[in-house]
Design an enzyme around this catalytic site. Sequence first.
Site, PDB file in Angstrom:
ATOM      1  N   GLU A  82       0.699  -1.171   0.068  1.00 31.11           N
ATOM      2  CA  GLU A  82       0.359   0.414  -0.066  1.00 31.11           C
ATOM      3  C   GLU A  82       0.927   0.981   0.097  1.00 31.11           C
ATOM      4  OE1 GLU A  82      -4.015  -1.506   2.304  1.00 31.11           O
ATOM      5  OE2 GLU A  82      -2.663  -0.853   3.372  1.00 31.11           O
ATOM      6  N   CYS A 105       3.208   8.433   1.359  1.00 22.53           N
ATOM      7  CA  CYS A 105       4.250   7.173   2.595  1.00 22.53           C
ATOM      8  C   CYS A 105       4.457   6.260   1.460  1.00 22.53           C
ATOM      9  CB  CYS A 105       2.765   7.386   3.567  1.00 22.53           C
ATOM     10  SG  CYS A 105       2.905   6.061   4.423  1.00 22.53           S
ATOM     11  N   CYS A 139       6.604  -7.568   7.227  1.00 28.28           N
ATOM     12  CA  CYS A 139       7.397  -6.673   8.290  1.00 28.28           C
ATOM     13  C   CYS A 139       7.693  -7.553   9.265  1.00 28.28           C
ATOM     14  CB  CYS A 139       7.331  -5.667   8.661  1.00 28.28           C
ATOM     15  SG  CYS A 139       8.472  -4.439   9.399  1.00 28.28           S
ATOM     16  N   CYS A 184       6.288  -5.487  15.476  1.00 25.60           N
ATOM     17  CA  CYS A 184       5.376  -5.216  16.276  1.00 25.60           C
ATOM     18  C   CYS A 184       3.936  -4.817  16.637  1.00 25.60           C
ATOM     19  CB  CYS A 184       6.442  -3.201  15.886  1.00 25.60           C
ATOM     20  SG  CYS A 184       7.500  -2.664  16.066  1.00 25.60           S
ATOM     21  N   CYS A 204       1.792  -3.102  15.359  1.00 25.41           N
ATOM     22  CA  CYS A 204       1.252  -2.763  13.739  1.00 25.41           C
ATOM     23  C   CYS A 204       0.772  -3.550  13.279  1.00 25.41           C
ATOM     24  CB  CYS A 204       2.648  -1.922  13.571  1.00 25.41           C
ATOM     25  SG  CYS A 204       3.863  -2.034  11.663  1.00 25.41           S
ATOM     26  N   CYS A 248      -1.771   5.330  10.149  1.00 23.96           N
ATOM     27  CA  CYS A 248      -0.289   5.063  10.295  1.00 23.96           C
ATOM     28  C   CYS A 248      -0.556   3.572  10.769  1.00 23.96           C
ATOM     29  CB  CYS A 248       0.136   5.305  11.642  1.00 23.96           C
ATOM     30  SG  CYS A 248       0.476   7.671  10.804  1.00 23.96           S
TER      31      CYS A 248
HETATM   32  N1  SAH Z   1       8.831   0.172   9.690  1.00 23.49           N
HETATM   33  C1  SAH Z   1       9.367   1.561  10.087  1.00 23.49           C
HETATM   34  C2  SAH Z   1       8.248   2.465   8.768  1.00 23.49           C
HETATM   35  C3  SAH Z   1       7.023   2.466   9.006  1.00 23.49           C
HETATM   36  S1  SAH Z   1       5.664   1.860  10.447  1.00 23.49           S
HETATM   37  C4  SAH Z   1       9.294   1.825  11.562  1.00 23.49           C
HETATM   38  O1  SAH Z   1       8.536   1.115  12.468  1.00 23.49           O
HETATM   39  O2  SAH Z   1       9.210   3.531  11.501  1.00 23.49           O
HETATM   40  C5  SAH Z   1       5.609   4.003  10.156  1.00 23.49           C
HETATM   41  C6  SAH Z   1       5.036   4.749  11.921  1.00 23.49           C
HETATM   42  O3  SAH Z   1       3.245   3.820  11.924  1.00 23.49           O
HETATM   43  C7  SAH Z   1       5.758   4.175  12.790  1.00 23.49           C
HETATM   44  O4  SAH Z   1       6.480   4.907  13.360  1.00 23.49           O
HETATM   45  C8  SAH Z   1       5.265   2.999  13.192  1.00 23.49           C
HETATM   46  O5  SAH Z   1       5.631   2.538  14.989  1.00 23.49           O
HETATM   47  C9  SAH Z   1       4.115   3.756  13.300  1.00 23.49           C
HETATM   48  N2  SAH Z   1       2.654   2.680  13.695  1.00 23.49           N
HETATM   49  C10 SAH Z   1       2.641   1.486  13.415  1.00 23.49           C
HETATM   50  N3  SAH Z   1       1.232   0.923  13.150  1.00 23.49           N
HETATM   51  C11 SAH Z   1       0.771   2.191  13.850  1.00 23.49           C
HETATM   52  C12 SAH Z   1      -0.592   2.373  14.432  1.00 23.49           C
HETATM   53  N4  SAH Z   1      -1.611   0.716  14.523  1.00 23.49           N
HETATM   54  N5  SAH Z   1      -1.009   3.367  15.453  1.00 23.49           N
HETATM   55  C13 SAH Z   1      -0.150   4.269  15.447  1.00 23.49           C
HETATM   56  N6  SAH Z   1       1.432   3.794  14.430  1.00 23.49           N
HETATM   57  C14 SAH Z   1       1.673   2.925  14.386  1.00 23.49           C
HETATM   58 FE1  SF4 Z   2       7.588  -3.298  11.400  1.00 22.97          FE
HETATM   59 FE2  SF4 Z   2       4.852  -1.918  11.379  1.00 22.97          FE
HETATM   60 FE3  SF4 Z   2       7.631  -2.341  13.173  1.00 22.97          FE
HETATM   61 FE4  SF4 Z   2       7.430  -0.641  10.713  1.00 22.97          FE
HETATM   62  S1  SF4 Z   2       5.626  -0.263  13.086  1.00 22.97           S
HETATM   63  S2  SF4 Z   2       8.481  -2.019  12.223  1.00 22.97           S
HETATM   64  S3  SF4 Z   2       6.565  -1.818   9.473  1.00 22.97           S
HETATM   65  S4  SF4 Z   2       6.119  -3.987  11.997  1.00 22.97           S
END
Ligand code: SAH
Ligand code: SF4
Length: 391
Positions: A91, A104, A111, A115, A118, A345
């Site tokens: 996406e 974005c 990934c 996390c 996420c 995000c």
């Molecule tokens: N992998 C990279 C970039 C992609 S995620 C990273 O983790 O930085 C981009 C941003 O969105 C990151 O700061 C991540 O922590 C945040 N993010 C992920 N899941 C989210 C959610 N459910 N709500 C708000 N922010 C989120």
């Molecule tokens: Fe991967 Fe999502 Fe963690 Fe970014 S926030 S490193 S995309 S799992």
Amino acid sequence: MADNLLDFDLPGLAAWCEARGEKRFRATQLFRWIHQRGESDFDQMSDLARPFREKLKRDAVVAGLPVLSRHDSADGTIKWLFDVGNGEAVETVFIPEDDRGTLCVSSQAGCAVGCRFCSTGHQGFSRNLATHEIVAQLWYAERFLRAHLGRSDRVITNVVMMGMGEPLQNYGALVPALRIMLDDHGYGLSRRRLTVSTSGVVPMMDRLATDCPVALAVSLHAPDDALRDELVPLNRKYPLAELLDACNRYLPQAPRDFITFEYCLLDGVNDQPEHAQRLIELVRQHRRGGGVWCKFNLIPFNPFAGSGLQRSTPEAVSAFARALNDAGIVTTVRKTRGDDIDAACGQLAGDVRDRTRVHERLSKRRVIPLASADLPTSGNPTSGGTPYATR
Ligand code: SAH
Ligand code: SF4
């Protein structure tokens, strides 16, 4: 097989042209056609000599990614789902604002970091995107938006590598893509307007500082290792002290004089006054030479099915922001955009085959332990028991 020219930065394209007996400046003309004008048909590239065009038709293509769907949000945000083959999709999101247009961009199908909060992390990892697949998102979106909005000037002024995936775990493909975005003959983005966001792949942060220093955002999400280990599993490999040292090493090369720390606020998990105080301490401990060295961008959690987590209350968000600001740390709260189309995000899930079984593991984990048992929770169970439904 024909080469996809979206894979080459300008020096790479020059070498490709030279190998076919063409002068280097031809590569610049070709590069401009592709990236500035969005052209993929070599016959339309009128200032290239016919024999060169014939060679191009024989040996090369400019191939974008097939678009599976497009969703338009009420707030102007647009989300595309691109097919990357083998049943996988990624996406890309365009976010218009008064003074800029931000794209974005995704760097991986899924990934591997996993996390807890996420949606992409819950999907598991499938594969790295190639350079042309990263660039194709910008190439397509810019061309689409100019036609859609009836504009001839550049619509996308900023790119954030904050889509699906951990960009610094796909370093080899990422760097040429960044160079194409920065190149004046390409998209001409300034280093300040191109941001790589990372969950903290320390060795690659050092390499990025040397190879292609662009603005850096670091996903922090917790003030101590115990909690960060749970939220961002990569922390077990690169704990906070190492991560913050790497940020300090990055700064002299960075196009801005600060690092942005992203902090996703999760109700009762990392959003309490005690967390804010520990965060202030952490930032103070690691500040070198005084002055501002970081800014905070607080992201209220964007929920998705099966996460078992909840967004912090508006009161908790403001109190957290106030605490940091009062301590002299510039802090903003990210506005949620495009959540009516699941484009906010962390809501990006694409359609990825989980080859790493991360989702299975994450959905089995029941509770996120709080960093310290004495922190009050604000009532939300953090059970991740419901399986995440893939779209
Ligand atoms: N992998 C990279 C970039 C992609 S995620 C990273 O983790 O930085 C981009 C941003 O969105 C990151 O700061 C991540 O922590 C945040 N993010 C992920 N899941 C989210 C959610 N459910 N709500 C708000 N922010 C989120
Ligand atoms: Fe991967 Fe999502 Fe963690 Fe970014 S926030 S490193 S995309 S799992």
